[in-house]
Motif scaffolding. Sequence first.
Motif, PDB file in Angstrom:
ATOM      1  N   ALA A 207       0.835  -1.205   0.000  1.00  0.00           N
ATOM      2  CA  ALA A 207       0.000   0.000   0.000  1.00  0.00           C
ATOM      3  C   ALA A 207       0.868   1.253   0.000  1.00  0.00           C
ATOM      4  N   ASP A 208       1.917   1.250   0.806  1.00  0.00           N
ATOM      5  CA  ASP A 208       2.795   2.416   0.862  1.00  0.00           C
ATOM      6  C   ASP A 208       3.541   2.596  -0.453  1.00  0.00           C
ATOM      7  N   GLU A 209       3.992   1.504  -1.059  1.00  0.00           N
ATOM      8  CA  GLU A 209       4.668   1.582  -2.354  1.00  0.00           C
ATOM      9  C   GLU A 209       3.752   2.241  -3.391  1.00  0.00           C
ATOM     10  N   PHE A 210       2.495   1.825  -3.386  1.00  0.00           N
ATOM     11  CA  PHE A 210       1.555   2.356  -4.361  1.00  0.00           C
ATOM     12  C   PHE A 210       1.306   3.841  -4.133  1.00  0.00           C
ATOM     13  N   MET A 211       1.162   4.239  -2.878  1.00  0.00           N
ATOM     14  CA  MET A 211       0.938   5.657  -2.589  1.00  0.00           C
ATOM     15  C   MET A 211       2.157   6.496  -2.952  1.00  0.00           C
ATOM     16  N   GLN A 212       3.360   5.956  -2.761  1.00  0.00           N
ATOM     17  CA  GLN A 212       4.563   6.695  -3.151  1.00  0.00           C
ATOM     18  C   GLN A 212       4.618   6.870  -4.667  1.00  0.00           C
ATOM     19  N   PHE A 213       4.175   5.858  -5.411  1.00  0.00           N
ATOM     20  CA  PHE A 213       4.088   5.986  -6.872  1.00  0.00           C
ATOM     21  C   PHE A 213       3.143   7.129  -7.243  1.00  0.00           C
ATOM     22  N   VAL A 214       1.978   7.180  -6.593  1.00  0.00           N
ATOM     23  CA  VAL A 214       1.013   8.248  -6.876  1.00  0.00           C
ATOM     24  C   VAL A 214       1.624   9.609  -6.555  1.00  0.00           C
ATOM     25  N   ALA A 215       2.345   9.689  -5.434  1.00  0.00           N
ATOM     26  CA  ALA A 215       2.947  10.967  -5.034  1.00  0.00           C
ATOM     27  C   ALA A 215       4.009  11.434  -6.026  1.00  0.00           C
ATOM     28  N   ASP A 216       4.625  10.505  -6.743  1.00  0.00           N
ATOM     29  CA  ASP A 216       5.669  10.849  -7.703  1.00  0.00           C
ATOM     30  C   ASP A 216       5.122  11.330  -9.050  1.00  0.00           C
ATOM     31  N   LEU A 217       3.835  11.126  -9.297  1.00  0.00           N
ATOM     32  CA  LEU A 217       3.289  11.379 -10.626  1.00  0.00           C
ATOM     33  C   LEU A 217       3.307  12.861 -10.979  1.00  0.00           C
ATOM     34  N   GLU A 218       3.568  13.128 -12.245  1.00  0.00           N
ATOM     35  CA  GLU A 218       3.570  14.500 -12.738  1.00  0.00           C
ATOM     36  C   GLU A 218       2.141  14.938 -13.032  1.00  0.00           C
ATOM     37  N   PRO A 219       1.678  16.023 -12.430  1.00  0.00           N
ATOM     38  CA  PRO A 219       0.305  16.488 -12.683  1.00  0.00           C
ATOM     39  C   PRO A 219       0.182  17.156 -14.040  1.00  0.00           C
ATOM     40  N   THR A 220      -1.053  17.391 -14.433  1.00  0.00           N
ATOM     41  CA  THR A 220      -1.306  18.136 -15.663  1.00  0.00           C
ATOM     42  C   THR A 220      -1.102  19.628 -15.397  1.00  0.00           C
ATOM     43  N   GLU A 221      -1.333  20.422 -16.429  1.00  0.00           N
ATOM     44  CA  GLU A 221      -1.074  21.860 -16.323  1.00  0.00           C
ATOM     45  C   GLU A 221      -1.941  22.537 -15.257  1.00  0.00           C
ATOM     46  N   ASP A 222      -3.156  22.005 -15.002  1.00  0.00           N
ATOM     47  CA  ASP A 222      -4.023  22.630 -14.001  1.00  0.00           C
ATOM     48  C   ASP A 222      -3.849  22.029 -12.610  1.00  0.00           C
ATOM     49  N   GLY A 223      -2.832  21.180 -12.446  1.00  0.00           N
ATOM     50  CA  GLY A 223      -2.547  20.607 -11.133  1.00  0.00           C
ATOM     51  C   GLY A 223      -3.238  19.299 -10.836  1.00  0.00           C
ATOM     52  N   SER A 224      -4.133  18.870 -11.717  1.00  0.00           N
ATOM     53  CA  SER A 224      -4.818  17.605 -11.498  1.00  0.00           C
ATOM     54  C   SER A 224      -3.965  16.446 -12.009  1.00  0.00           C
ATOM     55  N   LEU A 225      -4.345  15.241 -11.637  1.00  0.00           N
ATOM     56  CA  LEU A 225      -3.688  14.057 -12.167  1.00  0.00           C
ATOM     57  C   LEU A 225      -4.461  13.536 -13.371  1.00  0.00           C
ATOM     58  N   GLN A 226      -3.747  12.941 -14.307  1.00  0.00           N
ATOM     59  CA  GLN A 226      -4.414  12.275 -15.417  1.00  0.00           C
ATOM     60  C   GLN A 226      -5.211  11.085 -14.890  1.00  0.00           C
ATOM     61  N   ILE A 227      -6.098  10.561 -15.724  1.00  0.00           N
ATOM     62  CA  ILE A 227      -6.873   9.398 -15.285  1.00  0.00           C
ATOM     63  C   ILE A 227      -6.034   8.137 -15.297  1.00  0.00           C
ATOM     64  N   MET A 228      -4.942   8.122 -16.087  1.00  0.00           N
ATOM     65  CA  MET A 228      -4.066   6.957 -16.107  1.00  0.00           C
ATOM     66  C   MET A 228      -2.650   7.388 -16.468  1.00  0.00           C
ATOM     67  N   TYR A 229      -1.697   6.534 -16.081  1.00  0.00           N
ATOM     68  CA  TYR A 229      -0.287   6.762 -16.355  1.00  0.00           C
ATOM     69  C   TYR A 229       0.362   5.439 -16.752  1.00  0.00           C
ATOM     70  N   GLY A 230       1.530   5.552 -17.374  1.00  0.00           N
ATOM     71  CA  GLY A 230       2.338   4.365 -17.599  1.00  0.00           C
ATOM     72  C   GLY A 230       2.864   3.839 -16.274  1.00  0.00           C
ATOM     73  N   ILE A 231       3.257   2.568 -16.253  1.00  0.00           N
ATOM     74  CA  ILE A 231       3.731   1.986 -14.999  1.00  0.00           C
ATOM     75  C   ILE A 231       5.049   2.600 -14.541  1.00  0.00           C
ATOM     76  N   ASP A 232       5.717   3.342 -15.429  1.00  0.00           N
ATOM     77  CA  ASP A 232       6.911   4.092 -15.040  1.00  0.00           C
ATOM     78  C   ASP A 232       6.581   5.550 -14.743  1.00  0.00           C
ATOM     79  N   GLY A 233       5.279   5.886 -14.754  1.00  0.00           N
ATOM     80  CA  GLY A 233       4.847   7.246 -14.460  1.00  0.00           C
ATOM     81  C   GLY A 233       4.708   8.140 -15.669  1.00  0.00           C
ATOM     82  N   ARG A 234       4.979   7.646 -16.869  1.00  0.00           N
ATOM     83  CA  ARG A 234       4.913   8.511 -18.048  1.00  0.00           C
ATOM     84  C   ARG A 234       3.470   8.914 -18.337  1.00  0.00           C
TER      85      ARG A 234
END
Length: 620
Positions: free
Chosen positions: A309-336
Amino acid sequence: MSPSLSPFPPIADYAFLSDCHTGALVAPDGSVDWLCLPAFDSASVFGNLLDRGAGSFRFGPYDINVPTARAYEPGTNVMTTTWHTPSGWLVVRDALVMGPRRGADVVTPHTRPPADDDTEHMLVRTVECLRGSVEVELVCEPAFDYGRTPATWTLVGDDDHTADATGAGQTFRLSTDMLIGIEGGSARARHVLSTGDTAFCALSWSATLAAPTDAQDAVARVEATIHFWRQWLSRARVPDHHLRPAIERSALTIKGLTYMPTGATVAALTTSLPETPGGERNWDYRYTWIRDTTFTLQALHYLNLDWEADEFMQFVADLEPTEDGSLQIMYGIDGRRDLTESTRDELSGYEGARPVRIGNGAFDQRQNDVYGAVLDSILLHTARSSHLPRRLWPLVESQATAAMKAWREPDQGIWEARGKPQHYVSSKLMGWVALDRAAKLAAIRDDAEREATWRAEADVIRADILEHGVSDAGVLRQHYDTEALDASTLLAPLFGFLPGTDPRIRATVEAVERDLSENGFVLRYRTDETDDGLSGKEGTFLICSFWLVSALATIGEMDRANAVMERLLRIASPLGLYAEEFEVERARHLGNVPQAFSHLALIEAAGRIVLDDYRRELSL
């Protein structure tokens, strides 16, 4: 094409192997029909799943295609297949092997702290003759880049036991104690085993192309992998209950769909397995959907798997947001972020279902439920650990701010409809979840100003849904401009939007059960009532049926909840796996497999049944 005449095995008949970096599907005849190297979302080297000429790797008895029995080694993702031939018996074991970590992984580099055990970037297959004599066949015919590039083979050394396959910039090594012969794009071997004899073959794509030295070494690697899975499962909290086997298999499947280097979880192992037989509803699911976060966190914490669970949350925390600060609905498993969709028109598709898609065009859709998924996940994780990590608070602020701006706007909804944007009730519901959870997180942080602001906005959203999203019959609608039903409204009681005692919740649950089901299995929506931008009917969605179990439990209808659960357990694949959909008319699985969403919803539904059973026992 009639299923009885199809050269494609039924989707439900595939066995799933995993090393938490990539996964394989093995057909009943012993053929690896799906394997992407080196990661889940890489190009396939064996793609027979999508075209019978796109690569396969068979290891089993010569001229016998139907096994006597297939089963996982209990508590693992290691496959055992038993064969009875006219002249004897043999058993094959297949594993994507795990072993002690040996330094940095340069094939699939880690961004998370490494564990003691990790992949060896190797598929190992062992065989033992149990009785009599059996001729064993090895046929390895890769086709790189989703079938576009046949392999060029090169024998290594002078003993004809090792050969390298190269194509499309990739190389892997085939090693075996059988003698290899090269025939065009295939490597082949045949050998007669007698009682007690063993043999092995292995594919390696590690940096050094290391492989087992002999059959004893191959067996040891499979045994180490069995130990890894059982040791991992022993950490999970699984109740002593008749649902235990289903929970354990689901837990192993979710772990098997987790990309260990980053902590991400793929929605499914495959791409383009059809939701409509022979139709166009074929999508690439080898990515991480942000809406899955809350369901993943619920399941992992229910199972006491706090590290994952912690690993997954750290992945989410690493994700690059969109221009308006929101997260995309999906990402690559490497965060792309860029998951641009293309088609491979040269592939036939599974049973003619085309197009075959690589990438997913929904990645840049507006789906307003994403904020609620993120914030519910953070609250779940915070409540579990009694700690809100400093690096997650900016994510709380950005997602709450984005939710306040977005919830009034139409979007594509939870099902990623490719039709006109609508005011979907499920999206409004998750907007409420976003602000409700943000307010609770602000309270934990002792930020009274933000707590009050976000709580007030959550109350506005709730009032808007109850004013515009409820039909005259007191049932939650699909969206504000329709009377149509949508199974996503079953999430309302599961997220605490209204209590199970509220008559609108009961009316919604019963309407879905009565009017949005086929033979007791739940549809997402009726395609003739919904503009999803696609043609053709689809099967019942398994996650929706599991949601119905949980929703029936919330309104106190435990007998009905148990009945639906038992029906779902009966249609699991022979190996306990679930795809995305179930076609009632032909009683077969449809869509990508194994489907994380289906297994996550099973764990939640099972948890509610187990809790109710325990409460009943305590009251006796």
